[in-house]
Enzyme design. Structure first.
Site, PDB file in Angstrom:
ATOM      1  N   GLN A  29       0.652   5.800   2.106  1.00  0.00           N
ATOM      2  CA  GLN A  29       0.137   4.468   2.450  1.00  0.00           C
ATOM      3  C   GLN A  29      -1.367   4.548   2.665  1.00  0.00           C
ATOM      4  O   GLN A  29      -1.839   5.289   3.523  1.00  0.00           O
ATOM      5  CB  GLN A  29       0.824   3.943   3.726  1.00  0.00           C
ATOM      6  N   HIS A  45       2.926  -3.506   2.519  1.00  0.00           N
ATOM      7  CA  HIS A  45       2.898  -4.121   1.185  1.00  0.00           C
ATOM      8  C   HIS A  45       3.934  -3.492   0.276  1.00  0.00           C
ATOM      9  O   HIS A  45       4.201  -2.302   0.358  1.00  0.00           O
ATOM     10  CB  HIS A  45       1.511  -4.022   0.559  1.00  0.00           C
TER      11      HIS A  45
END
Ligand SMILES: [Zn+2]
Length: 147
Positions: A96, A102
């Site tokens: 990430q 997301h």
């Protein structure tokens, strides 16, 4: 990490350039500025959450619904994709890079150079090990919902 200096909060607030595809309630889809393949897009909640731990389950369901729909749109579109990867990275160790949750929707094309692969040299666990791991997850599941 707060909403200040969050790249995706800046995009959602319209303070940073982006290429918006679609907004649905409190969830938006926009083009990934560093696409792994042509058409690579991101689906994010408008309200800041870092990852699975602090993301509201209902918001998460809406994020998935728009990602599902965007994946269908990718396959239906004239881009020519023949498959899709839907991908979430939670935590730096998982890759990430922006700490605002997301979902990646990544169109896949025959012959594209993107590689998604399993861990190198990881032995297949036996049934006992799988049962032990499942028991650990089952006990962690208790009390892990929002409500
Ligand atoms: Zn944010």
């Amino acid at each position: 990490v707060s909403t200040e200096n969050c790249a995706f909060c800046e995009i959602v607030a319209g303070r940073s350039p982006d290429t918006l595809i679609h907004r649905e309630g409190d969830v938006v889809a926009f083009m990934d500025a560093y696409p792994a393949t042509t058409g690579h897009l991101l689906v994010v909640p408008m309200n800041h959450a870092v990852g699975l731990t602090d993301l509201d389950e209902e918001v998460g369901a809406r994020v998935w619904r728009l990602a599902h729909r965007m994946g269908r749109a990718v396959l239906r579109s004239s881009l020519g994709a023949e498959g899709v990867n839907v991908h979430l990275c939670d935590g730096e160790v998982a890759g990430q890079s922006v700490l605002h949750v997301h979902l990646h929707v990544i169109p896949r094309y025959k012959g594209d150079s993107l590689v998604v692969r399993g861990a190198k040299g990881r032995a297949q666990p036996d049934r006992v090990e799988l049962e032990e791991t499942a028991a650990i997850l089952r006990s962690a599941l208790e009390g892990s919902t929002d409500s």
